[in-house]
Scaffold this active site. Structure first.
Site, PDB file in Angstrom:
ATOM      1  N   HIS A   1      -5.675 -20.895   1.493  1.00 51.78           N
ATOM      2  CA  HIS A   1      -6.885 -21.534   2.033  1.00 51.78           C
ATOM      3  C   HIS A   1      -6.530 -22.472   3.190  1.00 51.78           C
ATOM      4  O   HIS A   1      -6.784 -23.668   3.135  1.00 51.78           O
ATOM      5  CB  HIS A   1      -7.636 -22.278   0.926  1.00 51.78           C
ATOM      6  CG  HIS A   1      -8.314 -21.352  -0.028  1.00 51.78           C
ATOM      7  ND1 HIS A   1      -7.757 -20.970  -1.230  1.00 51.78           N
ATOM      8  CD2 HIS A   1      -9.494 -20.708   0.054  1.00 51.78           C
ATOM      9  CE1 HIS A   1      -8.566 -20.135  -1.844  1.00 51.78           C
ATOM     10  NE2 HIS A   1      -9.638 -19.950  -1.095  1.00 51.78           N
ATOM     11  N   ASN A   2      -5.962 -21.893   4.224  1.00 49.11           N
ATOM     12  CA  ASN A   2      -5.490 -22.679   5.361  1.00 49.11           C
ATOM     13  C   ASN A   2      -6.305 -22.334   6.618  1.00 49.11           C
ATOM     14  O   ASN A   2      -7.263 -21.555   6.550  1.00 49.11           O
ATOM     15  CB  ASN A   2      -3.996 -22.412   5.564  1.00 49.11           C
ATOM     16  CG  ASN A   2      -3.709 -20.925   5.577  1.00 49.11           C
ATOM     17  OD1 ASN A   2      -4.502 -20.141   6.117  1.00 49.11           O
ATOM     18  ND2 ASN A   2      -2.620 -20.502   4.967  1.00 49.11           N
ATOM     19  N   PHE A   3      -5.882 -22.886   7.747  1.00 50.53           N
ATOM     20  CA  PHE A   3      -6.634 -22.654   8.990  1.00 50.53           C
ATOM     21  C   PHE A   3      -6.694 -21.168   9.332  1.00 50.53           C
ATOM     22  O   PHE A   3      -7.710 -20.666   9.813  1.00 50.53           O
ATOM     23  CB  PHE A   3      -5.984 -23.439  10.149  1.00 50.53           C
ATOM     24  CG  PHE A   3      -6.493 -23.006  11.491  1.00 50.53           C
ATOM     25  CD1 PHE A   3      -7.789 -23.313  11.896  1.00 50.53           C
ATOM     26  CD2 PHE A   3      -5.683 -22.260  12.345  1.00 50.53           C
ATOM     27  CE1 PHE A   3      -8.269 -22.889  13.136  1.00 50.53           C
ATOM     28  CE2 PHE A   3      -6.155 -21.839  13.585  1.00 50.53           C
ATOM     29  CZ  PHE A   3      -7.458 -22.148  13.975  1.00 50.53           C
ATOM     30  N   ARG A   4      -5.605 -20.435   9.072  1.00 54.52           N
ATOM     31  CA  ARG A   4      -5.597 -19.006   9.392  1.00 54.52           C
ATOM     32  C   ARG A   4      -6.650 -18.245   8.591  1.00 54.52           C
ATOM     33  O   ARG A   4      -7.216 -17.267   9.058  1.00 54.52           O
ATOM     34  CB  ARG A   4      -4.214 -18.400   9.105  1.00 54.52           C
ATOM     35  CG  ARG A   4      -3.323 -18.534  10.268  1.00 54.52           C
ATOM     36  CD  ARG A   4      -1.932 -18.075  10.103  1.00 54.52           C
ATOM     37  NE  ARG A   4      -1.297 -18.452  11.337  1.00 54.52           N
ATOM     38  CZ  ARG A   4      -1.213 -17.669  12.402  1.00 54.52           C
ATOM     39  NH1 ARG A   4      -1.644 -16.430  12.360  1.00 54.52           N
ATOM     40  NH2 ARG A   4      -0.674 -18.106  13.505  1.00 54.52           N
ATOM     41  N   HIS A   5      -6.868 -18.695   7.357  1.00 55.30           N
ATOM     42  CA  HIS A   5      -7.924 -18.043   6.566  1.00 55.30           C
ATOM     43  C   HIS A   5      -9.273 -18.302   7.245  1.00 55.30           C
ATOM     44  O   HIS A   5     -10.076 -17.387   7.413  1.00 55.30           O
ATOM     45  CB  HIS A   5      -7.903 -18.578   5.127  1.00 55.30           C
ATOM     46  CG  HIS A   5      -9.096 -18.175   4.312  1.00 55.30           C
ATOM     47  ND1 HIS A   5      -9.378 -16.855   4.003  1.00 55.30           N
ATOM     48  CD2 HIS A   5     -10.108 -18.914   3.760  1.00 55.30           C
ATOM     49  CE1 HIS A   5     -10.499 -16.799   3.288  1.00 55.30           C
ATOM     50  NE2 HIS A   5     -10.962 -18.038   3.134  1.00 55.30           N
TER      51      HIS A   5
ATOM     52  N   ASP B   1     -13.885 -23.625   4.141  1.00 53.29           N
ATOM     53  CA  ASP B   1     -12.847 -24.052   3.183  1.00 53.29           C
ATOM     54  C   ASP B   1     -12.138 -25.322   3.669  1.00 53.29           C
ATOM     55  O   ASP B   1     -10.982 -25.573   3.283  1.00 53.29           O
ATOM     56  CB  ASP B   1     -11.814 -22.926   2.978  1.00 53.29           C
ATOM     57  CG  ASP B   1     -12.274 -21.897   1.944  1.00 53.29           C
ATOM     58  OD1 ASP B   1     -12.965 -22.293   0.989  1.00 53.29           O
ATOM     59  OD2 ASP B   1     -11.953 -20.705   2.104  1.00 53.29           O
TER      60      ASP B   1
ATOM     61  N   ASP C   1     -15.579 -13.530   3.921  1.00 55.84           N
ATOM     62  CA  ASP C   1     -14.686 -14.414   3.164  1.00 55.84           C
ATOM     63  C   ASP C   1     -13.689 -13.620   2.313  1.00 55.84           C
ATOM     64  O   ASP C   1     -12.571 -14.073   2.084  1.00 55.84           O
ATOM     65  CB  ASP C   1     -15.546 -15.321   2.278  1.00 55.84           C
ATOM     66  CG  ASP C   1     -14.775 -16.503   1.730  1.00 55.84           C
ATOM     67  OD1 ASP C   1     -13.709 -16.812   2.280  1.00 55.84           O
ATOM     68  OD2 ASP C   1     -15.257 -17.128   0.763  1.00 55.84           O
TER      69      ASP C   1
ATOM     70  N   GLN D   1      -5.413  -6.517  -6.922  1.00 56.28           N
ATOM     71  CA  GLN D   1      -6.199  -5.999  -5.791  1.00 56.28           C
ATOM     72  C   GLN D   1      -7.094  -4.840  -6.216  1.00 56.28           C
ATOM     73  O   GLN D   1      -8.231  -4.727  -5.754  1.00 56.28           O
ATOM     74  CB  GLN D   1      -5.287  -5.598  -4.631  1.00 56.28           C
ATOM     75  CG  GLN D   1      -4.585  -6.779  -3.958  1.00 56.28           C
ATOM     76  CD  GLN D   1      -5.533  -7.917  -3.602  1.00 56.28           C
ATOM     77  OE1 GLN D   1      -5.842  -8.775  -4.437  1.00 56.28           O
ATOM     78  NE2 GLN D   1      -6.032  -7.953  -2.392  1.00 56.28           N
TER      79      GLN D   1
HETATM   80  N1  LIG Z   1      -7.749 -10.972  -6.257  1.00 55.29           N
HETATM   81  C1  LIG Z   1      -8.300 -11.219  -5.066  1.00 55.29           C
HETATM   82  N2  LIG Z   1      -9.187 -12.225  -4.939  1.00 55.29           N
HETATM   83  C2  LIG Z   1      -9.701 -12.463  -3.730  1.00 55.29           C
HETATM   84  C3  LIG Z   1      -9.376 -11.693  -2.589  1.00 55.29           C
HETATM   85  N3  LIG Z   1     -10.061 -12.176  -1.523  1.00 55.29           N
HETATM   86  C4  LIG Z   1     -10.784 -13.199  -1.984  1.00 55.29           C
HETATM   87  N4  LIG Z   1     -10.578 -13.383  -3.305  1.00 55.29           N
HETATM   88  C5  LIG Z   1     -11.196 -14.378  -4.199  1.00 55.29           C
HETATM   89  O1  LIG Z   1     -12.432 -14.763  -3.668  1.00 55.29           O
HETATM   90  C6  LIG Z   1     -12.432 -16.143  -3.353  1.00 55.29           C
HETATM   91  C7  LIG Z   1     -13.154 -16.296  -2.018  1.00 55.29           C
HETATM   92  O2  LIG Z   1     -13.600 -17.557  -1.804  1.00 55.29           O
HETATM   93  P1  LIG Z   1     -12.871 -18.704  -0.933  1.00 55.29           P
HETATM   94  O3  LIG Z   1     -13.998 -19.406  -0.245  1.00 55.29           O
HETATM   95  O4  LIG Z   1     -12.127 -19.535  -1.920  1.00 55.29           O
HETATM   96  O5  LIG Z   1     -11.953 -18.092   0.094  1.00 55.29           O
HETATM   97  C8  LIG Z   1     -10.965 -16.540  -3.275  1.00 55.29           C
HETATM   98  O6  LIG Z   1     -10.725 -17.867  -3.610  1.00 55.29           O
HETATM   99  C9  LIG Z   1     -10.361 -15.625  -4.309  1.00 55.29           C
HETATM  100  O7  LIG Z   1     -10.517 -16.152  -5.580  1.00 55.29           O
HETATM  101  C10 LIG Z   1      -8.447 -10.633  -2.755  1.00 55.29           C
HETATM  102  O8  LIG Z   1      -8.097  -9.882  -1.809  1.00 55.29           O
HETATM  103  N5  LIG Z   1      -7.942 -10.433  -4.003  1.00 55.29           N
HETATM  104 ZN   LIG Z   2     -12.608 -18.703   2.060  1.00 59.01          ZN
END
Ligand SMILES: Nc1nc2c(ncn2[C@@H]2O[C@H](COP(=O)(O)O)[C@@H](O)[C@H]2O)c(=O)[nH]1
Ligand SMILES: [Zn+2]
Length: 491
Positions: A243-247, A284, A393, A445
């Protein structure tokens, strides 16, 4: 030594069981040394001992005895990784220096080498054992009950400030040039690979998105305000694995790509487009790498101030508007009061909707309206904006596997880091976040694609069939990839 005081304990090291004998006179140091020899570990390596329940326990002579069927588990954390990291940092500095000397980024070999080192460095920083000893991460909030503002190290604050300063300087420098047509076109694609770009370049690309969506002209945004806004967004993300800037960049780029694919700007007004971009960038902000379940169970400051109601998302919204409130970063100063109110409502609702706890409800609501969708209905439009945000997201698996795979690794690292902290703090451990639960990347996944991502992409595709090719097809390719990987792992 009297036989009565002798203790025998069984320890699993990798796949073998060792039996360790000691007594109540054995000092902690000697006992640790015995464990170290059993594990064939080096003097600087860190030893982590888990009991049969998976809880971390300290190594001393009061360790309860056990039976060979229920061994302790000993994990060795290799220390030399720190030296590797320093070497890698040196290498990056040298390559950067070389780049300056070459006075051109066009040397493909230097660029490739730089990228490889950067990726390796990122991987090393995200290794789980580093997360345990907290070498590279800003561990604020990691301690249960700590305030959101408490930071663990002055040094890491200083190095973060320095990093932001460097990125800001490069961003301003790069901004003097023009993003070429080819890159502008590539930026609109769902297969865009953000890993190829450094942070300052990502900021330039975000700036370009504001221009190419006509947000700069529609909202009379001054370049200096836009740049200050983007730098504030950058500075308010943490160095956590996922959950960083790249995300935030990746999600915003996917929003942009979807907007362009479905020509959303012909269907809704500029305020809706601006709201989506601001929400993507902000959704985020200041995430500390621990999800809402952790926040609530650990009774963190965030859970306390938001009464356990989507604490993270509430907080991301608050940070988002705090940034927009700064005169130098206020990119919405041209809005009149009703427009500001509308934009604020959009941004808040969109960010709150990213809490996956609301996922099923949001899906049900959208599926109900999709058959009779009316672009003049403001409720329908808001629900569509929410779906576009949610889709973006969680959209990593819509990208080529070499791009998405790094994201999946980073997410698992963040999850496992949380699992470790849950164990250390005696909190319930989410199975998906327990590194010892046997969960693998492929399993994780496959489940996520089948039950979450694909149904969401199918819903959006019903309304915009043009998305089938750019969303559904690559998701299915990722699913196949992980099914093959799982089959290979089972062999
Ligand atoms: N197992 C996986 N979980 C995933 C993936 N991409 C997202 N996520 C889940 O969704 C939330 C999205 O919300 P965020 O605002 O927190 O980014 C994320 O936290 C994960 O729990 C994935 O590819 N695989
Ligand atoms: Zn997110």
């Amino acid at each position: 030594m009297s036989n009565l005081s002798v203790k025998l304990i069984y320890v699993r090291i990798d796949n073998r069981i060792e039996c360790i004998e000691f007594d109540s006179n054995t000092s902690t140091e000697d006992l640790k040394e015995t464990f170290r020899s059993a594990a064939e570990a080096n003097p600087n390596d860190i030893l982590k001992l888990y009991n049969f329940k998976g809880n971390l326990v300290s190594i001393n002579n009061s360790l309860p005895v056990n039976i060979s069927n229920e061994p302790y588990k000993l994990q060795v954390i290799v220390k030399n990784i720190v030296d590797y990291n320093n070497e890698l940092r040196d290498l990056i500095d040298r390559i950067e220096h070389l780049e300056i000397q070459l006075n051109s980024l066009s040397s493909q070999r230097v660029e490739d080498l730089h990228l490889k080192v950067k990726h390796l460095c990122e991987k090393l920083e995200n290794l789980d054992h580093l997360s345990f000893i907290g070498l590279f991460k800003d561990t604020r909030l990691y301690m249960v009950g700590n305030s959101i503002n408490s930071k663990n190290s002055k040094n890491s604050d200083e190095s973060k400030k320095q990093k932001i300063k460097n990125v800001n300087e490069k961003f301003k420098k790069f901004s003097m040039g023009k993003v070429n047509e080819e890159t502008r076109k590539y930026l609109k694609s769902t297969s865009f690979d953000g890993w190829k770009f450094e942070d300052a370049e990502l900021l330039v690309l975000l700036q370009q998105i504001f221009y190419d969506l006509d947000l700069v002209s529609n909202f009379s945004i001054k370049l200096e305000n836009l740049q200050s806004y983007l730098i504030d967004i950058y500075s308010n993300y943490n160095d956590v694995p996922y959950h960083n800037f790249r995300h935030a960049f990746t999600v915003t780029q996917m929003i942009y790509s979807i907007i362009c694919s479905i020509k959303l700007f012909d269907l809704v007004g500029p305020l809706e487009i601006l709201a989506l971009i601001i929400a993507g960038l902000s959704h985020d902000l200041d995430h500390d790498g621990f999800n809402n379940t952790f926040q609530i169970n650990a009774q963190t400051h965030l859970a306390m101030i938001y009464n356990d109601n989507s604490p993270l998302e509430m907080y991301h919204c608050a940070v988002a508007f705090n940034i927009l409130n700064k005169p130098e970063s206020n990119i919405i100063s041209a809005l009149d009061k009703p427009s500001f109110k509308k934009l604020r409502d959009y941004v808040v609702q969109i960010i709150l909707a990213t809490d996956m706890a609301s996922h099923n409800q949001i899906m049900t609501d959208f599926q109900k309206i999709v058959q009779e969708f009316d672009f003049k209905n403001s409720t329908h439009i808001k629900k569509l904006m929410i779906i576009i945000m949610k889709m973006s997201d969680i959209s990593n698996e819509c990208r080529p596997i070499n791009v998405s795979s790094i994201w999946a690794d980073n997410l698992m690292n963040e999850f496992f880091n949380q699992g470790d902290h849950e164990k250390l703090n005696g909190l319930p451990v989410t199975p998906m976040m327990d590194r010892e639960s046997g969960i693998t990347k492929s399993k994780s996944q496959i489940g996520f694609i089948n039950f979450v991502l694909l149904p969401l992409a199918e819903s959006l595709t019903k309304l915009f069939p043009v998305l089938r090719h750019v969303l559904i097809d690559p998701i299915k390719a990722s699913l196949e990839y992980y099914k093959n990987l799982e089959a290979q792992e089972a062999k």
